[in-house]
Scaffold this active site. Structure first.
Site, mmCIF file in Angstrom:
data_model
loop_
_atom_site.group_PDB
_atom_site.id
_atom_site.type_symbol
_atom_site.label_atom_id
_atom_site.label_comp_id
_atom_site.label_asym_id
_atom_site.label_seq_id
_atom_site.Cartn_x
_atom_site.Cartn_y
_atom_site.Cartn_z
ATOM 1 N N MET A 1 41.808 -40.030 -31.998
ATOM 2 C CA MET A 1 41.186 -41.189 -32.518
ATOM 3 C C MET A 1 40.167 -41.967 -31.842
ATOM 4 O O MET A 1 40.826 -41.962 -30.559
ATOM 5 C CB MET A 1 42.396 -42.167 -33.365
ATOM 6 C CG MET A 1 43.363 -41.393 -34.289
ATOM 7 S SD MET A 1 42.694 -40.619 -35.685
ATOM 8 C CE MET A 1 43.163 -38.988 -35.254
ATOM 9 N N CYS A 2 39.205 -42.335 -32.213
ATOM 10 C CA CYS A 2 38.265 -43.091 -31.584
ATOM 11 C C CYS A 2 37.575 -44.239 -32.036
ATOM 12 O O CYS A 2 37.600 -44.454 -33.097
ATOM 13 C CB CYS A 2 37.396 -42.263 -30.675
ATOM 14 S SG CYS A 2 38.038 -40.933 -29.838
#
Length: 413
Positions: A1-2
């Site tokens: 996730m980013c």
């Protein structure tokens, strides 16, 4: 996730492009900061993370933040002021795991090394995507973690969002600010798109829809990623600070938690936090690297890289092009004496006694970071030499190493 975000010069504090990203990976996947000079290559081929492709005759100078074991990078900037960050996105397109392709990180690094502008980088990523595909594992210990990619690409003139699903893609220009996360966001507001034969894998329900997002997005994975929550927060933060956005404001956004304030605790964190802390099955990722870049027109760019996990408990070090960087330490797969692993050890202790230790830590870090940002502005305005900029980077890096060592002794008593 980013999460990746930017503010163009028309809404930033000093008229410069401000580009930022948090890289959320597996908790033990150390991230390294890498400086690679401009190179003329004699080799004919290049080994990327999983496959080999033709090498370019020359590549540009780049600053990268990357998982220690991968060839590709999560984010970076090149000598021309081109900045790119990528996001994992989850789509209906199936993976052919028997035919490895390029990772999103490979595509990002290749574009930075071989492109001068945002538009050229977009074209190169599309070309490489259509030729080699992205059937590539993006995990570290998790060898079943496959995903497609979106990209935020910018230089001082142009900024754009590029989203992909297999070999299909769509892109649009950014007007003043933008944020992307782990979800497709382009529907029918793209400037150009291309749908490939992979469309045949989709159900008739998705085939009947015209937009890129509604055609390709996987609801389940996108929902559990909490990408829409993070994207909404970062967009609101950028919109509320129009005209005031600089490195300090971007760093604060990247350090933010959900819920905000004293109600947050790392042990109860969810994937809705921009600064992510892993807690288990539904929230397995945490922020292992972070970057804020100030891209200037006629002055040196400043690339603020966080050489430690959890930006909420970390400092960003200023780096510059054309400077000496032999002092950098690189982490391995095991706990070692690198800055990343020593900071990880400190953060583990801090999180055991969060309510008492974190407020003091935060106040101290904010003071140091604020002084560094002021010093960076002074050096740029005074047209500091490459040697002076190199010394500033080294001084900050050495201070951070010493500070972590002292804090470990202090909190271990």
């Amino acid at each position: 996730m980013c999460d990746t975000l930017l503010a163009k010069g028309i809404i930033s504090e000093k008229g410069n492009l401000i580009f930022a990203k948090n890289s959320d990976r597996e908790p033990l996947e150390a991230q390294e900061q890498v400086h690679i000079p401009r190179i003329t290559h004699s080799e004919k081929t290049l080994n990327c993370t999983y496959i080999q492709i033709p090498q370019a005759s020359s590549t540009w100078e780049v600053w990268l933040s990357k998982p220690f074991q991968m060839w590709g990078a999560e984010m970076g900037v090149n000598e021309w002021g081109l900045a790119i960050g990528n996001e994992a996105v989850f789509t209906q397109v199936k993976f052919d795991k028997s035919k490895p392709g390029l990772t999103g990180m490979d595509l990002l690094r290749l574009a930075l090394e071989r492109s001068k502008t945002a538009m050229a980088a977009k074209d190169l990523i599309i070309e490489l995507l259509e030729r080699y595909g992205q059937n590539a594992c993006g995990g570290y210990e998790n060898k079943n973690f496959y995903y497609h990619n979106s990209f935020l690409i910018a230089d001082q003139k142009d900024a754009l969002i590029l989203e992909t699903a297999g070999k299909s893609w769509a892109w649009k220009r950014v007007k003043d600010y933008a944020s992307i996360s782990n979800c497709l966001s382009l529907e029918d507001d793209f400037e150009e798109w291309k749908i490939t034969e992979e469309d045949k894998y989709l159900s008739s329900i998705f085939n009947s829809k015209k937009g890129f997002k509604s055609r390709f997005s996987d609801f389940l994975y996108t929902y559990f990623s909490k990408a829409k929550d993070r994207k909404s927060f970062t967009e609101k933060s950028l919109n509320n600070q129009k005209g005031q956005i600089g490195p300090k404001q971007m760093m604060e956004i990247l350090k933010s938690h959900h819920p905000t304030g004293e109600d947050f605790h790392p042990k109860k964190a969810s994937a809705a936090s921009v600064c992510m802390h892993a807690t288990g099955l539904t929230n397995p990722s945490e922020t292992t690297g972070s970057m804020v870049a100030e891209i200037r027109n006629d002055q040196p760019h400043t690339i603020w890289l966080c050489p430690s996990p959890h930006p909420c408990q970390s400092l960003y070090i200023p780096f510059y092009f054309g400077t000496e960087t032999s002092f950098l330490t690189y982490p391995s797969y095991l706990e070692d004496n690198s800055l990343w692993w020593q900071a990880k050890k400190l953060h583990t202790i801090i999180e055991r006694n969060w309510k008492e230790l974190f407020p003091k830590l935060k106040a101290e870090l904010n003071q140091v970071q604020g002084n560094w940002i002021k010093k960076d502005i002074y050096l740029i305005e005074e047209s500091a030499s490459p040697e002076e900029l190199s010394k500033f980077s080294l001084d900050c890096y050495s201070f951070y190493q010493k500070w972590i060592k002292e804090k470990l002794l202090e909190v271990s008593k």
